[in-house]
Enzyme design. Structure first.
Site, mmCIF file in Angstrom:
data_model
loop_
_atom_site.group_PDB
_atom_site.id
_atom_site.type_symbol
_atom_site.label_atom_id
_atom_site.label_comp_id
_atom_site.label_asym_id
_atom_site.label_seq_id
_atom_site.Cartn_x
_atom_site.Cartn_y
_atom_site.Cartn_z
ATOM 1 N N PRO A 1 0.631 -7.173 2.425
ATOM 2 C CA PRO A 1 1.836 -7.110 3.253
ATOM 3 C C PRO A 1 2.211 -5.707 3.732
ATOM 4 C CG PRO A 1 2.389 -7.603 0.963
ATOM 5 C CD PRO A 1 0.901 -7.735 1.100
ATOM 6 N N ASN A 2 2.625 -5.678 4.981
ATOM 7 C CA ASN A 2 3.143 -4.480 5.657
ATOM 8 C C ASN A 2 2.072 -3.474 6.052
ATOM 9 O OD1 ASN A 2 5.968 -5.276 5.488
ATOM 10 N ND2 ASN A 2 5.748 -4.936 3.298
ATOM 11 N N ARG B 1 5.102 2.407 9.801
ATOM 12 C CA ARG B 1 5.717 2.285 8.484
ATOM 13 C C ARG B 1 5.689 3.620 7.727
ATOM 14 N NH1 ARG B 1 2.644 -0.556 3.421
ATOM 15 N NH2 ARG B 1 4.469 -0.633 2.084
ATOM 16 N N TYR C 1 2.531 6.998 4.414
ATOM 17 C CA TYR C 1 1.282 6.265 4.657
ATOM 18 C C TYR C 1 0.419 6.858 5.773
ATOM 19 C CZ TYR C 1 3.312 2.878 1.484
ATOM 20 O OH TYR C 1 3.847 2.290 0.367
ATOM 21 N N ASN D 1 -6.632 -4.061 -0.878
ATOM 22 C CA ASN D 1 -5.381 -3.326 -1.040
ATOM 23 C C ASN D 1 -4.286 -4.391 -0.989
ATOM 24 O OD1 ASN D 1 -3.047 -1.869 -0.937
ATOM 25 N ND2 ASN D 1 -3.739 -0.444 0.651
ATOM 26 N N ALA E 1 2.227 -4.382 -1.851
ATOM 27 C CA ALA E 1 3.272 -4.623 -2.861
ATOM 28 C C ALA E 1 2.887 -5.730 -3.849
ATOM 29 C CB ALA E 1 4.585 -4.969 -2.174
ATOM 30 N N GLU F 1 -10.230 -2.139 -5.957
ATOM 31 C CA GLU F 1 -8.839 -1.984 -5.533
ATOM 32 C C GLU F 1 -8.676 -0.648 -4.804
ATOM 33 O OE1 GLU F 1 -6.370 -1.239 -8.933
ATOM 34 O OE2 GLU F 1 -4.522 -1.802 -7.902
ATOM 35 N N HIS G 1 -5.702 1.895 -2.796
ATOM 36 C CA HIS G 1 -4.346 2.219 -2.338
ATOM 37 C C HIS G 1 -4.409 3.496 -1.525
ATOM 38 C CE1 HIS G 1 -2.657 -0.902 -4.762
ATOM 39 N NE2 HIS G 1 -3.386 -0.479 -5.763
ATOM 40 N N ARG H 1 4.063 7.620 -8.051
ATOM 41 C CA ARG H 1 5.226 7.094 -7.342
ATOM 42 C C ARG H 1 6.194 6.393 -8.305
ATOM 43 N NH1 ARG H 1 3.454 4.202 -1.941
ATOM 44 N NH2 ARG H 1 5.726 4.325 -1.640
HETATM 45 C C1 DQA Z 1 0.060 0.643 -1.281
HETATM 46 C C2 DQA Z 1 0.963 1.039 -2.451
HETATM 47 C C3 DQA Z 1 1.906 -0.084 -2.810
HETATM 48 O O1 DQA Z 1 2.738 0.295 -3.898
HETATM 49 C C4 DQA Z 1 2.797 -0.411 -1.622
HETATM 50 O O2 DQA Z 1 3.645 -1.500 -1.930
HETATM 51 C C5 DQA Z 1 2.026 -0.657 -0.379
HETATM 52 C C6 DQA Z 1 0.851 0.170 -0.087
HETATM 53 C C7 DQA Z 1 -0.846 1.800 -0.830
HETATM 54 O O3 DQA Z 1 -1.801 1.521 -0.112
HETATM 55 O O4 DQA Z 1 -0.591 2.949 -1.161
HETATM 56 O O5 DQA Z 1 2.407 -1.469 0.446
HETATM 57 O O6 DQA Z 1 -0.792 -0.407 -1.730
#
Ligand code: DQA
Length: 144
Positions: free
Chosen positions: A9-10, A17, A22, A73, A76, A97, A99, A106
């Site tokens: 998501p997002n 964003r 990011y 990835n 959230a 995984e 990120h 964080r």
């Molecule tokens: C994320 C880190 C997550 O905590 C966050 O909710 C994201 C992006 C990252 O790529 O750094 O949406 O996965």
């Protein structure tokens, strides 16, 4: 080697964003980056993004029998989704995984990764390059 790249998501709003966190590259730029890496590495890639947990579970299940590796990835959902962790364990396809940010540095609520518990490796804090590292890791991992 056939891999599935899943973004949660997002991540479709990359570039818009919170760019100070990011970065300014948008989602299309990320996909182009991943596709370019995979072309150079002779890896067949399919990229998928969803804002919906169940859709991500469905896509992981559909990978059974036709993908050799997964780069994920979960955004959230990393920190909340036992369903995504269970799906990764259920299909037992090696998953890495990724990120973009260093989640370890964080907020407290980002300190647990359920998805990570079902992954063979994690890259964080490398921006787009984390996806490249994940593809290269899977290549080495699947060769052994
Ligand atoms: C994320 C880190 C997550 O905590 C966050 O909710 C994201 C992006 C990252 O790529 O750094 O949406 O996965």
């Amino acid at each position: 080697m056939r891999i599935l790249v899943i973004n949660g998501p997002n991540l479709n709003l990359l570039g818009v964003r919170e760019p100070e966190i990011y970065g300014t590259g948008d989602y299309n730029a990320l996909i182009k980056y991943i596709e370019d890496v995979c072309r150079e590495e002779n890896v067949e890639v399919e990229c998928y993004q969803s804002n919906h947990e169940g859709d991500i579970v469905d896509r992981i299940q559909q990978a059974l029998g036709n993908k050799d590796g997964i780069v994920i990835n979960p955004a959230a959902y990393t920190h909340t989704s036992i369903a995504i962790m269970d799906a990764l364990k259920a299909v037992a396809i090696p998953a890495v995984e990724v990120h973009l940010t260093n989640v370890e540095k964080r907020e407290d609520f980002r300190q647990i990764s359920y998805a990570g518990m079902a992954c063979v490796h994690t890259y964080m804090g490398l921006g787009f390059e984390g996806y490249k590292e994940a593809v290269l890791f899977l290549k080495r991992y699947l060769k052994d």
